[in-house]
Design a protein around this motif. Structure first.
Motif, PDB file in Angstrom:
ATOM      1  N   ASN A 129       1.003  -1.076  -0.051  1.00 51.87           N
ATOM      2  CA  ASN A 129      -0.134  -0.075  -0.049  1.00 51.87           C
ATOM      3  C   ASN A 129       0.925   1.367   0.076  1.00 51.87           C
ATOM      4  N   LYS A 147      -5.777   1.764  -3.147  1.00 52.17           N
ATOM      5  CA  LYS A 147      -7.124   1.572  -2.583  1.00 52.17           C
ATOM      6  C   LYS A 147      -6.995   0.426  -1.868  1.00 52.17           C
ATOM      7  N   ASN A 148      -8.103   0.044  -1.154  1.00 58.95           N
ATOM      8  CA  ASN A 148      -8.343  -0.968  -0.164  1.00 58.95           C
ATOM      9  C   ASN A 148      -8.374  -2.173  -1.025  1.00 58.95           C
ATOM     10  N   GLN A 206      -5.062  -4.648   6.367  1.00 55.59           N
ATOM     11  CA  GLN A 206      -5.779  -4.650   7.709  1.00 55.59           C
ATOM     12  C   GLN A 206      -6.856  -5.644   7.288  1.00 55.59           C
ATOM     13  N   ASP A 234     -10.170  -5.283   8.227  1.00 58.02           N
ATOM     14  CA  ASP A 234     -11.516  -4.526   7.987  1.00 58.02           C
ATOM     15  C   ASP A 234     -11.389  -3.443   6.655  1.00 58.02           C
ATOM     16  N   TYR A 235     -10.205  -3.706   6.335  1.00 58.74           N
ATOM     17  CA  TYR A 235      -9.843  -2.630   4.871  1.00 58.74           C
ATOM     18  C   TYR A 235      -9.574  -3.517   3.722  1.00 58.74           C
ATOM     19  N   CYS A 236      -8.418  -3.612   3.570  1.00 61.77           N
ATOM     20  CA  CYS A 236      -7.780  -4.384   2.400  1.00 61.77           C
ATOM     21  C   CYS A 236      -8.037  -5.753   2.104  1.00 61.77           C
ATOM     22  N   THR A 260      -5.672  -6.525  12.480  1.00 59.43           N
ATOM     23  CA  THR A 260      -6.158  -5.086  12.560  1.00 59.43           C
ATOM     24  C   THR A 260      -5.827  -4.488  13.486  1.00 59.43           C
ATOM     25  N   ARG A 274     -10.691  -0.796  17.172  1.00 62.74           N
ATOM     26  CA  ARG A 274     -11.777   0.183  16.581  1.00 62.74           C
ATOM     27  C   ARG A 274     -12.233   1.019  17.333  1.00 62.74           C
TER      28      ARG A 274
END
Length: 207
Positions: A76, A108-109, A133, A135-137, A161, A164
């Motif tokens: 990333n 981008k994710n 992570q 919850d993203y990528c 990750t 949160r």
């Protein structure tokens, strides 16, 4: 625990002399970068030590397999001032790449968005995913791969990750392990297969 940056200048273009590869199986390492796998004090994910060891083990198994998968490292590239700003220490990949492995930079994710990743992964390929992570990528890329028709395997305890902060719930904190479990459940419901570290010995053999 500090992850020292490595020099990837010679790994961006794979060698034409690649070892035999099972092209219908791909190991995808998402954002396995120094900024993510440093110690927690240095800004890494809470489970950085465990995830580092597990990803290293999976990568070693893939490389030594009788029929090795295609190995693709996704890196990333953050914005200026981010921990993964291009060419900064945190942006570097943790594990040195081999000449026949691929390195793809993304913005981008979803690792398929705006990259040549789709050219490297056939639609009928089995895709084994590790990295950050959750919850993203990891979520975005696994979802995109399912949409393409790929069989997707997410390795438990080899993705991670951060905690949160629940902004709309009084600032409560959901710990990283619970977030990771939420994503596993969500992706499994969507069609992703979950495997454990105990499955690694047979991961890259005929199943």
């Amino acid at each position: 625990m500090t992850r020292h940056p490595i020099d990837n200048r010679h790994s961006l273009h794979p060698s034409h002399q690649s070892p035999p590869s099972l092209t219908c199986r791909v190991l995808l390492l998402l954002d396995v970068q120094v900024c993510m796998l440093s110690s927690r004090k240095e800004g890494g994910v809470p489970s950085s030590e465990t995830v580092y060891r597990n990803i290293e083990h999976i990568l070693d198994r893939a490389r030594s397999a009788k029929q090795p998968p295609r190995i693709i490292h996704i890196r990333n590239s953050g914005e200026s001032g981010d921990p993964d700003t291009p060419n900064s220490p945190g942006w570097q990949l943790v594990f040195p790449t081999l000449e026949h492995e691929f390195v793809i930079d993304k913005l981008k994710n979803n690792a398929f968005a705006g990259t040549r990743l789709a050219e490297l992964i056939p639609r009928d390929a089995e895709l084994i995913v590790v990295g950050m992570q959750s919850d993203y990528c990891v979520r975005a890329t696994c979802s995109a791969a399912l949409g393409r028709g790929n069989t997707v395997i997410l390795m438990k305890e080899a993705h991670a990750t951060y905690d949160r902060i629940e902004v709309w719930n009084g600032g409560m904190v959901t710990i990283a392990r619970d977030v990771e479990s939420e994503i596993e459940a969500e992706l499994e419901e969507a069609g992703v297969n979950l495997l454990c570290m105990s499955d690694v010995p047979h991961l890259f053999s005929d199943r």
